[in-house]
Design a protein around this motif. Structure first.
Motif, short mmCIF file in Angstrom:
data_model
loop_
_atom_site.label_atom_id
_atom_site.label_comp_id
_atom_site.label_asym_id
_atom_site.label_seq_id
_atom_site.Cartn_x
_atom_site.Cartn_y
_atom_site.Cartn_z
N ASP A 3 23.64 -37.74 10.14
CA ASP A 3 24.76 -38.56 9.67
C ASP A 3 24.49 -39.29 8.35
OD1 ASP A 3 25.96 -37.80 12.00
OD2 ASP A 3 25.77 -39.73 13.01
N GLN A 4 23.21 -39.43 7.97
CA GLN A 4 22.90 -40.17 6.75
C GLN A 4 22.18 -39.31 5.72
OE1 GLN A 4 23.50 -43.24 5.57
NE2 GLN A 4 24.66 -44.03 7.31
N TYR A 5 21.00 -38.79 6.07
CA TYR A 5 20.18 -38.13 5.05
C TYR A 5 20.86 -36.90 4.46
CZ TYR A 5 16.49 -40.94 7.28
OH TYR A 5 15.73 -41.95 7.81
N VAL A 6 21.30 -35.99 5.32
CA VAL A 6 21.87 -34.74 4.81
C VAL A 6 23.15 -34.97 4.00
CG1 VAL A 6 22.91 -32.53 5.49
CG2 VAL A 6 20.75 -33.26 6.52
N PRO A 7 24.13 -35.76 4.50
CA PRO A 7 25.31 -36.01 3.66
C PRO A 7 24.98 -36.71 2.35
CG PRO A 7 25.75 -36.63 5.94
CD PRO A 7 24.28 -36.34 5.85
N THR A 8 24.02 -37.62 2.37
CA THR A 8 23.64 -38.34 1.15
C THR A 8 23.01 -37.39 0.14
OG1 THR A 8 23.35 -40.44 2.32
CG2 THR A 8 22.22 -40.20 0.22
N ILE A 9 22.13 -36.50 0.60
CA ILE A 9 21.51 -35.52 -0.30
C ILE A 9 22.58 -34.61 -0.89
CG2 ILE A 9 19.91 -33.57 -0.45
CD1 ILE A 9 18.36 -34.94 1.91
N HIS A 10 23.48 -34.11 -0.05
CA HIS A 10 24.55 -33.24 -0.54
C HIS A 10 25.41 -33.94 -1.58
CE1 HIS A 10 24.58 -30.31 3.16
NE2 HIS A 10 23.50 -30.20 2.43
N ALA A 11 25.76 -35.19 -1.32
CA ALA A 11 26.60 -35.94 -2.25
C ALA A 11 25.89 -36.15 -3.58
CB ALA A 11 27.00 -37.28 -1.64
N ALA A 12 24.62 -36.55 -3.52
CA ALA A 12 23.86 -36.78 -4.75
C ALA A 12 23.73 -35.49 -5.55
CB ALA A 12 22.48 -37.33 -4.41
N ALA A 13 23.51 -34.38 -4.85
CA ALA A 13 23.38 -33.09 -5.54
C ALA A 13 24.69 -32.69 -6.21
CB ALA A 13 22.94 -32.02 -4.55
N ALA A 14 25.80 -32.89 -5.54
CA ALA A 14 27.10 -32.53 -6.10
C ALA A 14 27.46 -33.40 -7.30
CB ALA A 14 28.18 -32.64 -5.03
N LEU A 15 27.09 -34.66 -7.25
CA LEU A 15 27.47 -35.59 -8.31
C LEU A 15 26.56 -35.51 -9.53
CD1 LEU A 15 28.19 -38.61 -5.97
CD2 LEU A 15 29.87 -37.58 -7.51
N HIS A 16 25.32 -35.01 -9.35
CA HIS A 16 24.36 -35.03 -10.45
C HIS A 16 23.84 -33.64 -10.82
CE1 HIS A 16 23.90 -39.44 -10.69
NE2 HIS A 16 24.22 -39.40 -9.41
N SER A 17 24.59 -32.61 -10.48
CA SER A 17 24.14 -31.25 -10.78
C SER A 17 24.23 -30.92 -12.26
CB SER A 17 24.98 -30.24 -9.99
OG SER A 17 26.32 -30.23 -10.48
N GLY A 18 25.01 -31.70 -12.99
CA GLY A 18 25.24 -31.41 -14.40
C GLY A 18 26.54 -30.66 -14.63
N ALA A 19 27.11 -30.14 -13.56
CA ALA A 19 28.39 -29.45 -13.66
C ALA A 19 29.53 -30.45 -13.42
CB ALA A 19 28.46 -28.33 -12.62
N PRO A 20 30.73 -30.14 -13.90
CA PRO A 20 31.87 -31.03 -13.64
C PRO A 20 32.09 -31.20 -12.14
CG PRO A 20 32.42 -29.41 -15.33
CD PRO A 20 31.10 -28.99 -14.74
N VAL A 21 32.45 -32.42 -11.74
CA VAL A 21 32.74 -32.69 -10.32
C VAL A 21 34.22 -32.39 -10.12
CG1 VAL A 21 32.70 -34.40 -8.48
CG2 VAL A 21 30.96 -34.47 -10.28
N ASN A 22 34.51 -31.17 -9.66
CA ASN A 22 35.89 -30.72 -9.56
C ASN A 22 36.58 -31.16 -8.27
OD1 ASN A 22 35.83 -29.29 -12.05
ND2 ASN A 22 34.73 -27.61 -11.05
#
Length: 302
Positions: free
Chosen positions: A166-185
């Protein structure tokens, strides 16, 4: 946040001839909240050479330095804690301390240092907590593939663990999506993925007597709202963190929340509050090391 009563409780213990290293750690954190540097130094000195507690104090001191942008000092303190726990044959603690050092460098924009520290943390131990913190740090540096690989590893190894799920995996996924360098579509998808974290988002993540990743799911939800151009909603998330300093303690996430709040106010069209919040951040980082990539952005007026 009833700090005078907390201090009185410690004094009551001493009046009964009771003492504990934990009293000094708590009093150090109270002094930090009150910006009392002399008291902080006094309490930290109480735990020098105290077995099983000196590394904990070093950890909180390293976090406090990082929160104020003093990354060089923070790394020195973290390295001392890491070497101390390695010598004591406590690899999980060493890995967590090093992973948090990576996180601190990631927040400050020091990508190379952060990646090096995260990978070293993973080499020292595959402990659950150190791996989770290292994964978030790598995600912030833009290494989404490795962060997501670690998220999958945690999910596979600890499928029934509430914090992992409920915490670690969603947080990692969110951080990866927001900071990948690609536009957040699709920021709404990130917000939805963080929904399982909401019931426990004010829980204090702690292991081996130190706190970590507390309120991080809230922070990344705020970033997702920024990406969605929803200023008021983003501001509400960052404000949650700033309203609960007793949870984040010396963790730099509260400083990042301050910067996020300033950007949320800017997006909402409230220039006065945005400028005031930026100035609060600048005051916090008044002694920050020069050359941090985050700091020049923070100095710019919105």
């Amino acid at each position: 946040q009833r700090l005078p009563e907390a201090k009185a409780a410690a004094e009551s213990a001493w009046a009964r001839q009771l003492d504990s290293p934990w009293l000094h750690i708590c009093l150090y954190l109270i002094a930090y909240e009150q910006a009392d540097s002399q008291e902080m130094a006094r309490e930290a000195a109480q735990l020098k050479s105290v077995s099983d507690f000196e590394d904990i104090m070093l950890y909180y001191e390293a976090q406090a330095a990082a929160r104020e942008g003093r990354l060089n000092e923070s790394r020195l303190l973290s390295n001392q804690a890491v070497e101390m726990t390695l010598h004591a044959k406590q690899p999980d603690s060493a890995s967590l301390y090093l992973a948090q050092a990576a996180m601190n460098d990631a927040w400050a924009g020091n990508r190379n240092e952060a990646r090096h520290e995260a990978q070293r943390a993973l080499q020292i131990s595959s402990g659950r907590e150190g791996e989770a913190v290292a994964a978030v740090a790598l995600a912030i540096t833009g290494d989404s593939p490795e962060a997501l690989r670690l998220a999958n590893d945690l999910a596979d190894r600890f499928p029934e663990n509430t914090m992992v799920r409920d915490q670690y995996v969603p947080t990692i996924h969110a951080a990866a999506a927001l900071h990948s360098g690609a536009p957040v579509n699709n920021p709404d998808a990130i917000i939805n993925e963080l929904a399982p974290a909401m019931p426990t988002e004010f829980g204090s993540h702690a292991v081996d007597r130190v706190a970590f990743l507390t309120c991080y799911s809230i922070y990344f939800r705020g970033e997702a709202y920024l990406a969605a151009r929803q200023g008021p909603q983003a501001a509400a998330e960052f404000q949650k963190i700033l309203d609960h300093p007793q949870l984040t303690l010396t963790d730099p996430v509260s400083a990042m929340a301050m910067l996020g709040l300033a950007r949320a106010y800017e997006l909402s069209g409230d220039r006065a509050e945005s400028v005031a919040t930026y100035k609060s951040f600048q005051n916090l980082w008044k002694n920050a090391n020069s050359g941090l990539s985050l700091y020049p952005r923070a100095k710019m007026q919105p």
